[in-house]
Design a protein around this motif. Structure first.
Motif, short mmCIF file in Angstrom:
data_model
loop_
_atom_site.label_atom_id
_atom_site.label_comp_id
_atom_site.label_asym_id
_atom_site.label_seq_id
_atom_site.Cartn_x
_atom_site.Cartn_y
_atom_site.Cartn_z
N PHE A 93 0.85 -1.18 0.00
CA PHE A 93 0.00 0.00 0.00
C PHE A 93 0.89 1.23 0.00
O PHE A 93 1.78 1.35 0.83
N ILE A 94 0.62 2.13 -0.92
CA ILE A 94 1.39 3.37 -1.08
C ILE A 94 0.42 4.54 -1.01
O ILE A 94 -0.59 4.56 -1.71
N ALA A 95 0.74 5.51 -0.16
CA ALA A 95 -0.12 6.69 -0.03
C ALA A 95 0.50 7.86 -0.77
O ALA A 95 1.70 8.12 -0.67
N ASN A 96 -0.35 8.56 -1.53
CA ASN A 96 0.07 9.75 -2.27
C ASN A 96 -1.11 10.73 -2.27
O ASN A 96 -2.11 10.49 -2.93
N GLY A 97 -0.98 11.80 -1.50
CA GLY A 97 -2.07 12.77 -1.39
C GLY A 97 -3.27 12.14 -0.73
O GLY A 97 -3.17 11.55 0.34
N ASN A 98 -4.44 12.22 -1.39
CA ASN A 98 -5.67 11.62 -0.87
C ASN A 98 -5.82 10.15 -1.22
O ASN A 98 -6.75 9.50 -0.77
N ASN A 99 -4.94 9.64 -2.07
CA ASN A 99 -5.08 8.30 -2.60
C ASN A 99 -4.18 7.29 -1.90
O ASN A 99 -3.03 7.58 -1.59
N VAL A 100 -4.73 6.09 -1.72
CA VAL A 100 -3.97 4.94 -1.25
C VAL A 100 -4.04 3.92 -2.38
O VAL A 100 -5.12 3.46 -2.74
N LEU A 101 -2.89 3.60 -2.94
CA LEU A 101 -2.80 2.67 -4.05
C LEU A 101 -2.26 1.35 -3.53
O LEU A 101 -1.37 1.34 -2.69
N PHE A 102 -2.80 0.22 -4.02
CA PHE A 102 -2.32 -1.06 -3.54
C PHE A 102 -2.03 -2.01 -4.69
O PHE A 102 -2.67 -1.96 -5.74
N SER A 103 -1.03 -2.85 -4.46
CA SER A 103 -0.55 -3.77 -5.48
C SER A 103 -1.40 -5.03 -5.54
O SER A 103 -2.21 -5.30 -4.64
N ALA A 104 -1.17 -5.81 -6.58
CA ALA A 104 -1.73 -7.15 -6.65
C ALA A 104 -1.08 -7.97 -5.54
O ALA A 104 0.00 -7.62 -5.06
N PRO A 105 -1.71 -9.07 -5.11
CA PRO A 105 -1.11 -9.87 -4.03
C PRO A 105 0.29 -10.37 -4.41
O PRO A 105 0.52 -10.82 -5.53
N TYR A 106 1.21 -10.25 -3.47
CA TYR A 106 2.59 -10.72 -3.60
C TYR A 106 3.34 -10.07 -4.77
O TYR A 106 4.30 -10.63 -5.28
N GLU A 107 2.93 -8.90 -5.17
CA GLU A 107 3.59 -8.17 -6.26
C GLU A 107 4.08 -6.83 -5.75
O GLU A 107 3.45 -6.21 -4.90
N ASP A 108 5.20 -6.36 -6.30
CA ASP A 108 5.69 -5.04 -5.90
C ASP A 108 5.75 -4.06 -7.06
O ASP A 108 6.06 -2.89 -6.85
N GLU A 109 5.44 -4.53 -8.27
CA GLU A 109 5.43 -3.62 -9.41
C GLU A 109 4.12 -3.66 -10.19
O GLU A 109 3.95 -2.91 -11.14
#
Length: 192
Positions: A93-109
């Motif tokens: 999970f990566i937070a940027n401003g108002n948004n929280v973006l999340f990856s596919a399971p077991y993925e980092d890209e």
């Protein structure tokens, strides 16, 4: 691991060893911490190789696998300027401003919705995230939310407070089985 100034360091037990610095990567266009924000990182292991992901508030996220340090340039512009990163339910999970973006399971890209990634707008600028008792607590200036569930199919964002938030990043700490943070009126606990 630690980021200090323009370098990335690893503890060797007897001290700190510089892994890399911006001078090393300037020829490739990678410049860590070019903004005014702090460098924050997450240590994780999805594939048998320990990695760290770094965010610096100015660029797209970076990864380091012990040998290769790279900026994730393939990610969309939604990731530019990301401030916070955590691992929750084997998603990054990566937070940027108002948004929280999340990856596919077991993925980092791979943050695509087709693979199980996604984006959540929490309605206010995120000031920190912490995993606590099987939930992801998302703090912002004037709100606190929690994310429960284990995948894109059942993630649910639930409000905890709509009139109280964390006013200063990096004050969120787990202490004595509770979360403490700096609210607008002083130190607060999550349970209260």
């Amino acid at each position: 691991y630690a980021a200090q100034g323009d370098g990335l360091y690893r503890s060797s037990g007897s001290g700190w060893t510089e892994i890399t610095n911006n001078a090393t990567f300037s020829s490739t266009g990678i410049n860590l911490n070019t903004g005014s924000g702090k460098v924050r990182f997450l240590k994780y292991n999805f594939s048998g190789t320990e990695k760290i992901m770094l965010v610096d508030g100015a660029n797209k996220p970076f990864t380091f696998d012990g040998t290769t340090f790279k900026e994730l340039t393939s990610l969309s512009s939604d990731f530019t300027g990301s401030d916070f990163v955590v691992n929750f339910k084997n998603h990054i999970f990566i937070a940027n401003g108002n948004n929280v973006l999340f990856s596919a399971p077991y993925e980092d890209e791979d943050f695509t919705s087709a693979s199980g990634g996604g984006i959540i707008n929490v309605g206010d600028e995120v000031t920190g995230m912490v995993v606590f008792r099987d939930q992801l607590i998302i703090f912002s200036q004037s709100r606190i939310n929690r994310l429960v569930g284990s995948s894109v199919g059942d993630f649910v964002l639930q409000p905890v407070s709509r009139d109280l938030g964390c006013v200063e990043p990096d004050t969120i700490q787990e202490i004595g089985g509770d979360i403490m943070f700096l609210g607008p009126d002083g130190l607060r606990t999550f349970s209260a």
